[in-house]
Design a protein around this motif. Structure first.
Motif, PDB file in Angstrom:
ATOM      1  N   HIS A  59      18.773   9.783 -29.650  1.00 48.09           N
ATOM      2  CA  HIS A  59      19.868  10.917 -30.028  1.00 48.09           C
ATOM      3  C   HIS A  59      20.909   9.872 -29.716  1.00 48.09           C
ATOM      4  N   ASN A  60      20.649   8.951 -29.726  1.00 49.12           N
ATOM      5  CA  ASN A  60      22.716   8.654 -29.393  1.00 49.12           C
ATOM      6  C   ASN A  60      22.597   7.422 -29.618  1.00 49.12           C
ATOM      7  N   LYS A  61      24.059   7.854 -30.648  1.00 54.58           N
ATOM      8  CA  LYS A  61      23.864   6.703 -32.005  1.00 54.58           C
ATOM      9  C   LYS A  61      25.192   5.615 -31.154  1.00 54.58           C
ATOM     10  N   TYR A  62      25.359   5.791 -30.015  1.00 55.17           N
ATOM     11  CA  TYR A  62      25.897   4.194 -29.457  1.00 55.17           C
ATOM     12  C   TYR A  62      25.110   3.586 -28.885  1.00 55.17           C
ATOM     13  N   LEU A  63      23.957   4.628 -28.089  1.00 54.20           N
ATOM     14  CA  LEU A  63      23.112   3.083 -28.155  1.00 54.20           C
ATOM     15  C   LEU A  63      22.219   2.659 -28.428  1.00 54.20           C
ATOM     16  N   THR A 121      14.128   6.734 -21.358  1.00 55.04           N
ATOM     17  CA  THR A 121      14.022   7.740 -20.346  1.00 55.04           C
ATOM     18  C   THR A 121      14.538   9.080 -21.933  1.00 55.04           C
ATOM     19  N   LEU A 122      15.729   8.898 -22.615  1.00 53.87           N
ATOM     20  CA  LEU A 122      16.095  10.013 -23.525  1.00 53.87           C
ATOM     21  C   LEU A 122      15.430   9.908 -24.626  1.00 53.87           C
ATOM     22  N   ALA A 123      14.786   9.562 -24.560  1.00 52.56           N
ATOM     23  CA  ALA A 123      13.954   9.360 -26.168  1.00 52.56           C
ATOM     24  C   ALA A 123      12.188   9.967 -25.528  1.00 52.56           C
TER      25      ALA A 123
END
Length: 234
Positions: A160-164, A113-115
């Motif tokens: 763009h979420n390094k933790y994920l 979803t974020l991508a």
């Protein structure tokens, strides 16, 4: 202090690098707080490529065992208790592939979803490249699974979420080792590739709802395939 590394056979690079570092820790050759050799020096000492060293360092960082200090170097964590975190990887290997896939569904549906919302043109190109790479490995399950994982990581990087991305990366070896039987189910690799195609299109077009829907379908289908294996072996 000069560190005596053994040269590595290039078949199990990242895991072997990590194993050797832990052997040196247990023997007292490397102590908490100590600075590790540079990436270039490690690659030369172990006779492996620098990308292999980076992969090993990334795993060690994810496990919370090293500090990578920009402009300074890489250090073993000061807290000796942190070394017990290495058990995480061994404990994870005991989890069933079914539980892993259930966890992936929770993680990767949000990643997709974020991508779809955040992917740059560069990330879109990387997703396309990694997708077409999976098509080259129809008759080699291990090579296919490695390419499959790189495809999923390309989507994770696009979020763009390094933790994920780091959370997904920790499952790499488990996925490659654990899904061997899944992709051997007749027709399963074709289903996976079709799902990959539709996920790719949804992310590239920025369709968040479709990216979420197809990623969820993809991993639920994998869960169904795993149930088939369990039912046939129990």
């Amino acid at each position: 202090m000069e560190l005596n590394f053994k040269q590595i056979i290039k078949s199990t690079l990242s895991d072997t690098i990590i194993k050797q570092i832990f052997e040196m820790i247990s023997q007292g050759d490397i102590v908490p707080g100590q600075k590790l050799p540079s990436e270039r020096d490690l690659a030369e000492a172990l006779s492996v490529s620098r990308p292999s060293i980076r992969e090993a360092m990334r795993s060690l960082r994810t496990l919370g065992l090293i500090d990578i200090r920009i402009g300074d170097g890489t250090y073993l964590k000061d807290d000796i208790e942190k070394l017990s975190d290495f058990r995480i990887k061994n404990l994870l290997k005991k989890y069933s592939i079914l539980e892993l896939t259930e966890a992936r569904k929770l993680l990767e549906v949000e990643i997709a979803t974020l991508a779809a919302e955040r992917a740059t043109e560069e990330h879109k190109d990387l997703i396309k490249e990694s997708f077409y790479n999976t098509l080259r490995h129809k008759h080699d399950p291990e090579a296919f699974l490695k390419a499959d994982f790189e495809y999923h990581m390309a989507i994770a990087e696009a979020a763009h979420n390094k933790y994920l991305a780091e959370m997904l990366y920790t499952t790499r070896d488990l996925i490659i080792d654990g899904y061997q039987e899944v992709v051997k189910i007749p027709g399963q690799d074709d289903i996976i590739k079709k799902c990959h195609f539709y996920i790719m299109n949804a992310v590239i077009s920025g369709n968040k709802e479709e990216a979420r829907r197809v990623m969820q379908y993809h991993l639920e289908d994998m869960i169904s395939a795993i149930h088939k294996i369990y039912n046939n072996t129990n």
